[in-house]
Each structure stands twice: as structure tokens, then as C-alpha cells.
Design a protein around this motif. Structure first.
Motif, short mmCIF file in Angstrom:
data_model
loop_
_atom_site.label_atom_id
_atom_site.label_comp_id
_atom_site.label_asym_id
_atom_site.label_seq_id
_atom_site.Cartn_x
_atom_site.Cartn_y
_atom_site.Cartn_z
N VAL A 1 34.29 33.17 39.06
CA VAL A 1 35.69 32.98 38.71
C VAL A 1 36.12 31.64 39.29
N ILE A 2 36.67 30.78 38.45
CA ILE A 2 37.21 29.49 38.93
C ILE A 2 38.73 29.60 38.86
N ALA A 3 39.39 29.52 40.02
CA ALA A 3 40.84 29.68 40.08
C ALA A 3 41.44 28.64 41.02
N GLU A 4 42.77 28.49 40.93
CA GLU A 4 43.45 27.56 41.86
C GLU A 4 43.55 28.17 43.25
N SER A 5 43.70 29.49 43.33
CA SER A 5 43.68 30.18 44.63
C SER A 5 43.43 31.66 44.39
N GLY B 1 46.37 32.30 33.46
CA GLY B 1 47.32 31.50 34.20
C GLY B 1 47.49 31.98 35.63
N ASP B 2 48.70 31.81 36.18
CA ASP B 2 48.99 32.17 37.57
C ASP B 2 49.25 33.67 37.72
N ASP C 1 46.82 32.31 42.78
CA ASP C 1 46.98 33.70 43.24
C ASP C 1 46.23 34.69 42.35
N TYR C 2 45.01 34.37 42.01
CA TYR C 2 44.20 35.30 41.21
C TYR C 2 43.87 36.54 42.03
N ARG D 1 39.31 38.24 46.76
CA ARG D 1 38.21 37.31 47.01
C ARG D 1 37.05 38.03 47.70
N SER D 2 37.40 38.84 48.70
CA SER D 2 36.39 39.60 49.43
C SER D 2 35.65 40.57 48.50
N ASN D 3 36.39 41.21 47.59
CA ASN D 3 35.75 42.14 46.65
C ASN D 3 34.80 41.42 45.71
#
Length: 893
Positions: free
Chosen positions: A799-803, A676-677, A777-778, A809-811
Motif C-alpha cells: 500500500v502506498i499512502a501519504e500516511s 483519497g484521504d 490517514d489510511y 500499519r502494524s496489521n
């Protein structure tokens, strides 16, 4: 500074004393420069100084100079940025040094010169994340904790000592010195750098492998957290490729009340900025209210930057900054040099001035409206005024499970539990304080709140107030200077009497190194399903982070930590309920013992002096006698041991060739986790204790270790076999495949429940690629490279996420994983995904940053997602299989 730099014509000379220096006079670039936010002026100087029309182009300079136009570009304008230095702490620093050592081996195996692998950009590593609160409330707690720290971490410390000798341009600050961000503020920060080969002046800028690197922005040094993998590239001389940020101007005006602390202020700002939405942006503070804030106050606000989501929370340098440098024993020559450069380049701020640069947006806060606050029970941005705390906590108990709820039935709210402690009976219930810790760089860098806590403790003791003996209390100062001024001001005896004796110099409770609690208390909590509390002066309170038995955790000023410890519970109204009663029946309220700002400032002016900083930091690099006696291996290549459970050669370069591999499509992938979030890096790669029934525990037991020798995941980040097994091992992880939280998942071919690592291994045998589906906000929370390395080793490809959180993200990109984002208005629920489908992800040859690519399933669903490779450099790293592989190939060529 390149010889062929087209901007060398703007070089000017600055004379300080008898010495001459050169610098780039950016004001020569025109009126545009004067309109730029101060933080952008620093970015501009970097691209001007490093312009060689190869790695940094003239167009990059123009892009930054035209910030006012470009910052609002819909697609974003990317720029290169070369920081002046890198800072690391040991949890993230050990794997970085391990990677450097493994890169040397890889270069050697591929026929290159391993000694080419060295930090080109200066790197400082402060060992501060290893010490735990194993002992507290005793006069020898500090020594015992430090002894146990060395016993547990001997291999790691020996490896780091080898690294200090083997690699050039790397400083290791030994354990027991303090918290990385406070040592950075008080000692390592230069504010203005002087070039090593030429006497060129330029701004001190820093990236760090800890998200709270932003604390240094309080001193006017531009810095932020990056992934550990990205930091390694910077250390190897690479520029960071970033999108030109928007800059939110945040005006502070008015005056703080006499009973308000810097912690109250930062929690107020954190909630406000989180509501505004500043993720990925710079926040730059201005306004007359800043003038009244000390550097420690500003640093407290900058420290919490990750909690309000911005990249930086920047305070341009001013006269107060110079005074702080003098106070912390920087030489007068250095201060004059800094002042001269900042004035010459128009980087010196006058906060009283009404002349301000252009900002993308502006917001503000009247300091007089700030009230006493805490934050929790599960997130740093959920501020609660202390006056509302009792009612807020009570409502949290019965609210549905979430950030502000525990889902208890009304019948369970009154549950109480009895237990024995030291032979005496005690009773606890929901809201009982179990851990109270003055800890973390957020507050322990700030003399006003530390001395405030000491004065409050003194008044409390004089009034006869006490703290129940079963509450685990601790004080872990950010540096030796704190102990020095607490001792000189005479408040240490009172702090110790209330249980807040010094237990170590490090992050400790704030990062989950809170140590164990009494078994009787733990049993009482678990058997009665109690929501007991931790109160800490830290910056993070995510679920499962502080301690498994404190389901509610509140961030608070050091003064309030003591107040709640005395009260023994968080569901108290300090206005109407006393902390205790004197022998004559007089009630003692919190207001009776709370010191005013004026009282605190008087003591601070008396006792926080340059001599303290001089004495503490003169010997900081020597370390303790234990550190000095430790013998580290010699040689430029590390002698890996197959028996070590701490330091292991990672498999990232196994089978690597000089040639670029062909990208593989993701076909017939399975979902390892359906999340989830607000999945944090603590959920993905916990730093705390290793559960006795976990895959990591079974691995360690197979090596002959007993549970008391397991140590923490954070301390074992140099061993990939343990970290892979510890990936997603957080007991609070909520996986939608499962009926309850914990580190388990379904092996989908037969719906068998098993540990996440074991499930991933089962898929690996059949060569099944894995993906993760998540909400908003993963990857929030601390910067952790293992939160990307761990999934990589489990076989996760995307990874598929909402944000995504910026650093995480950079890692992911740095490890060659693909971050994919659902399109606006879409998520797993709206698309009708169960996570049990088989997935195919199209990856065309001509991938471009921020492309929309197609995902399809075996059930016939097809949808587009946003490819979160934001720059061409991101794509380059992906094609190489990650940033480390790219750097090895680059060194070979």
C-alpha cells in the motif's frame, strides 16, 4: 522476572496485611525516574522486570530511563514492551481464536506438538459485538434480540466455547454481559498484578484488539489497541516492539458548568488534540481539574483516544481511582495492595500538586469554557456546539461533498417526503432523525450521563413530550450494572415511554449493528435523496457505519440523544425553538427539562453502590441459560466443517514450510484501488450488513442461505471466503477510478468495471501482483485485522499512502504486506500518477527499517517512497511472510 535479571538487586519487599510481596523499586534507579511521566514509569517497570539480556536487554532499560533525551530522537528509539494481559472482543477475537486453532494444525502438519500453541499471556474475550437492534420500542425487544443473536451466531459461540476449553489461560465472557471496555473497567482490570509463580507485584497493562481499549487508561491502567495479529503474538509471549513515545502533558483546570456533560468535555478535547497533532504520542492528563472528574469521566476521555489520534490518553491512578475500585466491589485487601504498591513505586498521583514530571509538550483546557456539544456529521473530531448546530447542519447540506458537506443544490434543500408508518402519514426532510441510540462504551460506562438521560426522560414525560414512533430508538447499556441503577433510581419507565427501553447488552448501533429501519422510511429517503440523521452516544460516526440510510450521524451525550429524538430533527435551535407545547399553550424548551450536575450527582451517590457490581459480576462467567446449554466440541484440535459459513480453516499456512522463504520483488503490479484521504477500516473491511448484490451475498446464496440469514460481515470474521469477498465492500468507498462511490473498480487491462473481489480474482489468474494507492490517514478507525487480512487474500502486496494510522500499519506488517509512504510534500497528484500505470517496487536484499526505496512505472515515472517497516522486528515478520508464520516456525524450533 528472569533469574539472570541484572536488576534483581533492586527487588524490595512490601508487606500488606499478613502477606509479603516483592517488587522492583524503580526509584533506586536515580533522580531520572522521578522526572519521568507516569506512563513512561510503567514502560520502564516492564523492561526492568523482563530484562534477560536476550529478548529485553539492559540497553532497553537505559533507553527508557533516558526518555527525556531519547523521546525526541529523530529516528526514534525502539523498545520492547510485554503487556500483562490481552483483551479481545468477539469480532476481532473470533479470528484470533481461529488463527490459534489453525496454528495448532500447522504445527502438527509440520511435525511439531500442537498443544504448544496456547496463550502464554492471559487473554480475556468478551462477546459484545454480535447483538443487533432488530427489535426496539417493545417490552420484549431485549429477549427477542438476544434470541436472534444466539440463532444467528450459534456456530461462532460454539467455537468460542470450544476455545475456552481447548486453550489454557483464556477467559471467555459470554454474550449478554456488556461492552468489553466497560466489563474491563468494572471487573477485569487489576490495576496491580500479582505474579502467578512468585508473589511479585507489577502494573496491570493491557493491549486489546479494539482501538478503544484505551478506555482503561482512565483508571490508571496503561493500555491501547493493537492489530489482532499483533495481539496474537503477545498472547504467545512475544514482546511488542514500539518506538519510545513522546508524552504530551494536557492540563485540565477550572470547573465544568452545571449543564455540561462529560461527553461535551471529551468532544472538546478530541477536537483540540486532533488540531494539535498527537498521532503516535502518549497524552498524559494532569492538573487540578482532573480531581473533579470521576473515573467514568476520565474513562470517557481515554475511550476517545483513537479519535484524537494518540496511542494512549492516560490518567495516573489517584485516591479517586481507589474509591472507584471500592465502589465496583474490589476487595479491601486488593485495594490496600494496589495502594501500597503505587505509593512505594511513586506511581500514585496527586492532581492538586504543582509538582509535575517532564513532558515533551504541554497544552491545557479550562473546563469552564466547555459548552454543550455534538460531533459530526461524518467524523468524531468535528465538534459543533449545540448552539451552532442548526446553522452548521444547514451549511453542510450545500457545502461541496466532504467531511462537512453533502453537495446538495439549493433547490433540493427544501425537499420533503411523505410515507406511511403503522397506518399513519408522516413527513420527513433533510435533518430528520431516523435513529436515536444510547449506545457504546463511551457513555454507557458513565453513571452521570446515563442517570442524566434518565432524569431528562422523566421530566420530558411529565411535561407531556413524546418521540415520533417511526424513529428507531434504543438503549444498550454497557453492563448489567447500568440497568440496575437506572431501575433503582426509578427512571426506566420514563425511558421506555420515550422508546429508550433496553434492547441488548453490547455495542449495537455504535458499530453498525443498528438493524433495519421501516421499508417505507428507507424508500422515502432513497427516492428523495434525503440527508437523514442518526444521533448516538457512541464514539464513531464514519460514513456508512451506523446505517446506510443515515448519511449524517452525530455523536452526542445520552441526554442530547433523547433531546434530538424528541425534536425529531437536528436542525433545531434549542434556545429559541421549543420541544413541545403544554395543553395550556406553555412552550417547553430543552432548558426546562435538563437536569443539573448537582441533581445527577445526588441520584448517583444514592443508587450506584458496590452491591450492584457484586451481584452482576458474581455470575457473569456463567452466561445465560442458552450459553450454558450449548454443547461445544471436545479435543485440542478443532473439527473444521466444510459446510460452515461462519468458521473456516484459513489458508494463511497453506504450503508453508519450516524453511524461511525468499522475498519476492514486486514487478508488473497493477493498482486495485486508487483512493483519497481518511480511508477507514470500515471502508476496507466493513462490519455491518452484507449487501444483497455483493460477492459475499452471492457466495452465501450459493450455500443455500437466504438474505435474512446473511448476518453481518463482523459476525462472519471466522470465514475467510466471506471476508475476502467483503473486503472494500463499503457502499461509501470512493475509488478515483469510478464516477460514483461503491465497492467497484476497473480491471485495467480492458477498463472493465466490476466488483473489487471479482477484479482481484481476475488478476490472480494471471499472477499479477496488486498494490493500493491512497492519501492521508489510511486505515483510520477501529482496529481490524481483516482490514489487512482481506487485502492480503485479494493479492495486494503493498500500500502506498501519504500516511498510515498506527494500528493499521502494524496489521499490514503482521500480514507481510508492505506499507510505503510518499515522501513529504509528495502524493499521487504531485507525482502525476493516474493509478493506471504498471508498477515495479525495488526490494533490495539488505532492507533496513525506514529505508527509502524506488518505485517506477511503465510510463517512465520514478520516485522514492519511505519504507514504513519501523523496526527490525517488522522486517523479520515480513521475511517470514507475516507474524503468524513466524510464530509457527518459532514454536517448531
Amino acid at each position: 522476572m528472569a533469574e539472570n535479571n541484572p536488576y534483581n538487586k533492586y527487588l524490595k519487599t512490601l508487606t500488606v496485611g499478613s502477606k509479603e510481596y516483592i517488587y522492583y523499586d524503580l526509584s533506586s534507579l536515580g533522580e531520572q525516574y522521578n522526572r519521568l511521566p507516569y506512563s513512561i514509569r510503567i514502560l520502564l517497570e516492564s523492561v526492568v522486570r523482563n530484562c534477560d539480556n536476550f529478548s529485553v536487554k539492559d540497553q532497553d532499560v537505559q533507553n527508557v530511563l533516558n526518555w527525556e533525551t531519547n523521546q525526541d530522537s529523530q529516528d526514534g528509539v525502539e523498545i520492547p514492551f510485554k503487556p500483562a494481559r490481552v483483551i479481545l472482543q468477539d469480532f476481532t477475537g473470533v479470528p484470533a481464536v481461529v488463527d490459534f486453532a489453525a496454528m495448532r494444525d500447522a504445527v502438527k502438519d509440520l511435525g511439531g506438538n500442537p498443544e504448544k500453541i496456547n496463550p502464554i499471556c492471559p487473554a480475556d474475550l468478551v462477546i459484545d459485538h454480535s447483538v443487533q437492534v432488530d427489535f426496539a420500542r417493545s417490552s420484549d425487544a431485549l429477549q427477542k434480540n438476544q434470541d436472534l443473536e444466539f440463532e444467528r451466531n450459534f456456530e461462532r459461540f460454539m467455537f468460542l466455547k470450544w476455545g475456552a476449553k481447548a486453550f489454557n489461560n483464556m477467559l471467555i465472557v459470554p454474550p449478554g454481559s456488556g461492552i468489553v471496555h466497560q466489563v474491563n473497567l468494572e471487573y477485569l482490570a487489576r490495576v496491580v498484578f500479582t505474579g502467578t509463580r512468585k508473589p511479585i507485584l507489577y502494573p496491570d497493562t493491557v493491549v486489546g484488539t479494539d482501538s478503544h481499549t484505551t478506555m482503561i487508561n482512565g483508571l490508571g491502567v496503561l493500555g491501547w489497541g493493537v492489530g489482532g495479529i499483533e495481539a496474537e503474538a503477545v498472547m504467545l509471549g512475544q514482546a511488542i516492539t514500539m518506538l519510545l513515545p513522546q508524552v504530551v502533558g494536557y492540563k485540565l483546570y477550572g470547573t465544568l458548568g452545571q449543564y455540561v456533560t462529560s461527553t461535551d468535555l471529551v468532544l472538546t478535547i478530541t477536537k483540540h488534540l486532533r488540531q494539535i497533532g498527537v498521532v503516535g504520542k502518549f497524552v498524559e492528563f494532569y492538573g487540578s481539574g482532573v480531581s473533579a472528574l470521576s473515573i467514568a469521566d476520565r474513562a470517557t476521555i481515554s475511550n476517545m483516544c483513537p479519535e484524537y489520534g494518540a496511542t494512549v490518553g492516560f490518567f495516573p491512578a489517584d485516591e479517586t481511582s481507589l474509591s472507584y475500585l471500592r465502589q465496583t466491589n474490589r476487595s479491601e485487601e486488593q485495594v490496600k495492595l494496589i495502594e501500597g504498591y503505587l505509593l512505594a513505586t511513586k506511581q500514585m498521583r496527586n492532581y492538586a500538586s504543582e509538582e509535575n514530571p517532564i513532558f515533551s509538550q504541554t497544552f491545557g483546557l479550562d473546563l469552564s469554557t466547555v459548552v454543550s456539544s455534538v460531533s459530526g456529521p461524518k467524523r468524531p473530531n468535528d465538534r459543533v456546539s449545540v448552539s451552532d448546530m442548526k446553522n452548521d447542519f444547514i451549511s453542510c447540506l450545500t457545502n461541496k461533498i466532504g467531511f462537512k458537506g453533502f453537495g446538495l443544490t439549493k433547490e433540493k434543500v427544501e425537499t420533503r417526503a411523505k410515507f406511511m408508518f403503522d397506518g399513519k402519514p408522516y413527513t420527513i426532510g433533510h435533518g430528520s432523525v431516523i435513529i436515536a441510540a444510547i449506545t457504546s462504551c463511551t457513555n454507557t460506562s458513565n453513571p452521570s450521563v446515563m442517570l442524566g438521560a434518565g432524569l431528562l426522560a422523566k421530566k420530558a414525560v411529565e411535561a407531556g413530550l413524546t418521540v415520533e414512533p417511526y424513529i428507531k430508538t434504543s438503549l444498550s447499556p454497557g453492563s448489567g450494572v447500568v440497568t440496575y441503577y437506572l431501575r433503582e433510581s426509578g427512571v426506566i419507565p420514563a425511558l421506555e415511554q420515550l422508546g429508550f427501553g433496553v434492547v441488548g447488552y453490547g455495542c449495537m448501533t455504535c458499530i453498525g449493528n443498528s438493524g433495519g429501519i421501516d421499508e417505507n422510511i428507507a424508500n422515502a429517503i432513497e427516492q428523495n435523496d434525503l440527508v437523514c440523521c442518526g444521533v448516538l452516544s457512541g464514539n464513531r460516526n464514519f460514513e456508512g457505519r451506523v446505517h446506510p440510510n443515515t448519511r449524517a450521524n452525530y455523536l452526542a451525550s445520552p441526554l442530547l440523544v433523547i433531546a434530538y429524538a424528541i425534536a425529531g430533527r437536528v436542525d433545531i435551535d434549542f434556545e429559541t425553538e421549543p420541544l413541545g407545547t403544554k395543553a395550556d399553550g406553555t412552550k417547553i424548551f430543552l432548558r426546562d427539562i435538563w437536569p443539573t450536575r448537582r441533581e445527577i450527582q445526588t441520584v448517583e451517590q444514592q443508587h450506584v453502590i458496590p452491591a450492584m457490581f457484586k451481584e452482576v459480576y458474581a455470575k457473569i462467567e456463567n452466561g445465560s441459560s442458552q450459553w450454558q446449554k450449548m454443547k461445544a466440541p471436545d479435543g485440542k484440535l478443532y473439527p473444521w466443517s466444510n459446510e460452515s459459513t461462519y468458521i473456516k480453516k484459513p489458508p494463511f499456512f497453506d504450503g508453508m514450510t519450516r524453511d524461511l522463504p525468499s522475498p519476492k520483488p514486486i514487478q508488473n503490479a497493477r493498482v486495485l484501488l486508487f483512493l483519497g484521504d481518511s480511508v477507514t477500516t470500515d471502508h476496507i473491511s466493513p462490519a455491518g450488513s452484507i449487501g444483497r448484490s455483493s460477492p459475499a451475498a452471492r457466495f452465501l446464496a450459493s450455500k443455500g442461505l437466504t438474505p435474512k440469514e446473511f448476518n453481518s460481515y463482523g459476525s462472519r470474521r471466522g470465514n475467510d471466503a466471506i471476508m475476502a469477498r467483503g473486503t472494500f465492500a463499503n457502499i461509501r468507498l470512493v475509488n478515483k477510478f469510478m464516477s460514483k462511490s461503491g465497492p467497484t473498480t476497473l480491471y485495467l487491462p480492458n477498463n472493465e468495471e466490476m466488483d473489487i473481489f471479482d477484479c482481484a480474482q481476475r488478476y490472480a489468474i494471471s499472477n499479477v501482483p496488486l498494490i493500493i494507492i491512497a492519501g492521508k490517514d489510511y486505515g483510520t478507525g477501529s482496529s481490524r485485522d481483516w482490514a489487512a487480512k482481506g487485502p492480503f487474500l485479494l493479492g495486494v502486496r503493498a500500500v502506498i499512502a501519504e500516511s498510515f494510522e498506527r494500528i493499521h500499519r502494524s496489521n499490514l506488517v503482521g500480514m507481510g504486506l508492505i506499507p510505503l509512504q510518499f515522501l513529504p510534500g509528495e502524493n499521487a497528484d504531485t507525482l502525476g500518477l493516474t493509478g493506471k500505470e504498471v508498477y515495479n517496487i525495488e526490494l533490495p536484499e539488505n532492507l533496513k527499517p525506514l529505508d527509502r526505496i524506488t518505485v517506477s512505472t511503465d510510463t517512465g515515472k520514478k520516485f522514492k517512497v519511505l519504507l514504513r517497516f519501523e523496526t527490525e522486528v517488522d522486517l523479520l515478520f515480513y521475511r517470514h511472510g507475516g507474524i503468524l508464520n513466524y510464530m509457527v516456525r518459532k514454536m517448531l524450533s
